[in-house]
Design a protein around this motif. Structure first.
Motif, short mmCIF file in Angstrom:
data_model
loop_
_atom_site.label_atom_id
_atom_site.label_comp_id
_atom_site.label_asym_id
_atom_site.label_seq_id
_atom_site.Cartn_x
_atom_site.Cartn_y
_atom_site.Cartn_z
N VAL A 62 11.96 0.76 8.03
CA VAL A 62 11.45 0.01 6.88
C VAL A 62 12.55 -0.21 5.85
O VAL A 62 12.70 -1.30 5.31
CB VAL A 62 10.26 0.77 6.24
CG1 VAL A 62 9.86 0.11 4.94
CG2 VAL A 62 9.09 0.79 7.20
N GLU A 66 13.87 -3.78 4.53
CA GLU A 66 13.78 -4.21 3.14
C GLU A 66 15.16 -4.50 2.55
O GLU A 66 15.33 -5.41 1.73
CB GLU A 66 13.04 -3.15 2.33
CG GLU A 66 11.56 -3.08 2.71
CD GLU A 66 10.81 -2.00 1.95
OE1 GLU A 66 11.45 -1.03 1.51
OE2 GLU A 66 9.59 -2.14 1.79
N TYR A 131 5.20 -6.74 -2.16
CA TYR A 131 5.09 -5.39 -1.62
C TYR A 131 5.83 -4.42 -2.51
O TYR A 131 6.73 -4.80 -3.27
CB TYR A 131 5.58 -5.29 -0.17
CG TYR A 131 7.03 -5.66 0.09
CD1 TYR A 131 8.07 -4.85 -0.34
CD2 TYR A 131 7.34 -6.82 0.80
CE1 TYR A 131 9.39 -5.17 -0.08
CE2 TYR A 131 8.66 -7.15 1.06
CZ TYR A 131 9.68 -6.32 0.62
OH TYR A 131 10.98 -6.65 0.88
N SER A 161 4.61 -11.62 3.58
CA SER A 161 5.56 -10.56 3.23
C SER A 161 4.83 -9.24 3.01
O SER A 161 5.28 -8.18 3.48
CB SER A 161 6.32 -10.94 1.95
OG SER A 161 7.09 -12.10 2.15
N GLN A 162 3.71 -9.30 2.33
CA GLN A 162 2.92 -8.10 2.05
C GLN A 162 2.44 -7.45 3.35
O GLN A 162 2.58 -6.24 3.55
CB GLN A 162 1.72 -8.48 1.18
CG GLN A 162 0.81 -7.34 0.77
CD GLN A 162 -0.31 -7.83 -0.13
OE1 GLN A 162 -0.31 -8.97 -0.60
NE2 GLN A 162 -1.28 -6.98 -0.38
N GLU A 165 5.47 -6.10 5.70
CA GLU A 165 6.10 -4.88 5.22
C GLU A 165 5.27 -3.66 5.61
O GLU A 165 5.79 -2.64 6.06
CB GLU A 165 6.28 -4.95 3.70
CG GLU A 165 7.24 -3.90 3.14
CD GLU A 165 6.53 -2.66 2.62
OE1 GLU A 165 7.23 -1.71 2.25
OE2 GLU A 165 5.28 -2.65 2.61
N ARG A 169 5.90 -0.40 8.33
CA ARG A 169 5.66 1.01 8.01
C ARG A 169 4.62 1.63 8.93
O ARG A 169 4.53 2.85 9.05
CB ARG A 169 5.18 1.16 6.56
CG ARG A 169 6.25 0.88 5.53
CD ARG A 169 5.76 1.18 4.12
NE ARG A 169 6.78 0.87 3.14
CZ ARG A 169 7.78 1.69 2.81
NH1 ARG A 169 7.89 2.85 3.41
NH2 ARG A 169 8.66 1.33 1.91
#
Length: 340
Positions: A62, A66, A131, A161-162, A165, A169
């Motif tokens: 993650v 990011e 996020y 995107s939210q 992400e 995870r």
């Protein structure tokens, strides 16, 4: 023999599925106050422990993702009070222990990865999170500014995107992902956008949304993420709630003050146990005589079968049957003995 937990649920009551091997086994739980006598909790070792190596690997994946998303973008320091949450939530609650741990990590090591925000679409000078909601909450608690990448994102780009992400995870439960998908569809996002956000195919998305539509939103929100339970077991809940008395009993249970004090998995099990304990509605039928009059009414539940004779239709029929009981019972025994 299947072992029961304190909610009265047997280990074998909820079916397992080969594609849901991550689901936790049914564990012994504390009872809701006033429902059962307390028993000791089973050891959580094995039920909730995870591989530290696996956790670290996901966290690293993650963080790399990011950082790549942030590469080439200016990381700015923003006042957390100028940042609003996403217009659609993808979570059904966060464990306070997990949030406390994140806050402690940021206090000790600082915020390692920026959050992603966009200029607020309707409020000048404000921002909206794509996020990083948990990091935002932690920094608000700690105080100071928060590191963020600011991008111009459409609504579609924000939810993709939210969702992606959180997919990276792998920390959203089945019901959270399904409820998020349902919320997006209610906001008229296309199935293509929702599939991109969740990383699922068309068939899987259809199953997720179809299941959520069978469950009251109030119940889903009251139970929460229930990380130990996946599609098959939520489908069990939906099946049981098709019965109106069971449906009403479950909605009454989630309003109990004690219900809110338990973990999300415990709340799921409490609802399941409640649904299983509500008796099936009695079977009812009517026997009519030769003229079509309703002479006998029959009702049956799990414990007894009742036959009521209407004396207004056939005054002596009930007495006639009563005097035939010995003969009828002998015929019944003979039938049982012959296997008929």
């Amino acid at each position: 023999m299947a072992r029961k937990n304190v909610f009265g649920i047997e280990q074998g009551d909820l079916p397992s599925s080969p594609d849901l091997q991550h689901e936790r086994p049914l564990a012994e739980l504390r009872p809701l106050a006033g429902f059962e006598k307390p028993l000791k909790r089973a050891s959580p070792v094995g039920a909730i422990s995870q591989s530290l190596g696996g956790i670290n690997e996901r966290a690293q994946r993650v963080e790399d993702l990011e950082k790549q998303l942030a590469k080439g973008q200016a990381v700015v320091e923003l006042d957390p009070e100028l940042i609003d949450v996403s217009f659609v939530s993808d979570r059904l609650g966060v464990s306070q222990d997990d949030q406390d741990l994140l806050e402690a990590q940021i206090r000790e090591h600082g915020q390692q990865v920026p959050i992603l925000v966009r200029p607020h679409p309707t409020s000048d000078g404000r921002y909206q999170v794509a996020y990083g909601h948990r990091r935002l909450a932690a920094v608000r608690q700690i105080g100071g500014t928060i590191k963020a990448v600011v991008r111009d994102l459409s609504d579609e780009q924000l939810v993709v995107s939210q969702g992606q992400e959180n997919n990276a995870r792998t920390d959203l439960s089945f019901i959270e992902r399904s409820f998020f998908a349902s919320r997006l569809e209610q906001r008229e996002f296309s199935r293509d956008v929702i599939m991109s956000a969740l990383g699922v195919d068309k068939a899987a998305l259809s199953r997720m949304i179809a299941l959520v539509t069978r469950l009251p939103g109030t119940l889903i929100e009251a139970v929460g993420p229930a990380p130990g339970f996946g599609r098959t077991r939520w489908a069990d809940i939906a099946d049981l709630m098709e019965d109106k008395p069971k449906h009403q009993a479950a909605l009454k249970l989630i309003e109990e003050p004690a219900f809110k004090n338990f973990s999300s998995d415990d709340r799921f099990l409490a609802v399941y146990n409640c649904l299983k304990q509500v008796p099936e509605p009695a079977r009812k039928s009517v026997w009519k005589d030769g003229s079509g009059e309703k002479a006998v009414r029959v009702s049956e539940n799990g414990e007894r079968l009742s036959i009521v004779f209407d004396k207004r239709v056939a005054a002596d029929f009930g007495s006639f049957v009563e005097h035939k009981l010995d003969e009828l019972y002998a015929e019944f025994q003979q039938s049982q003995a012959s296997g008929g």
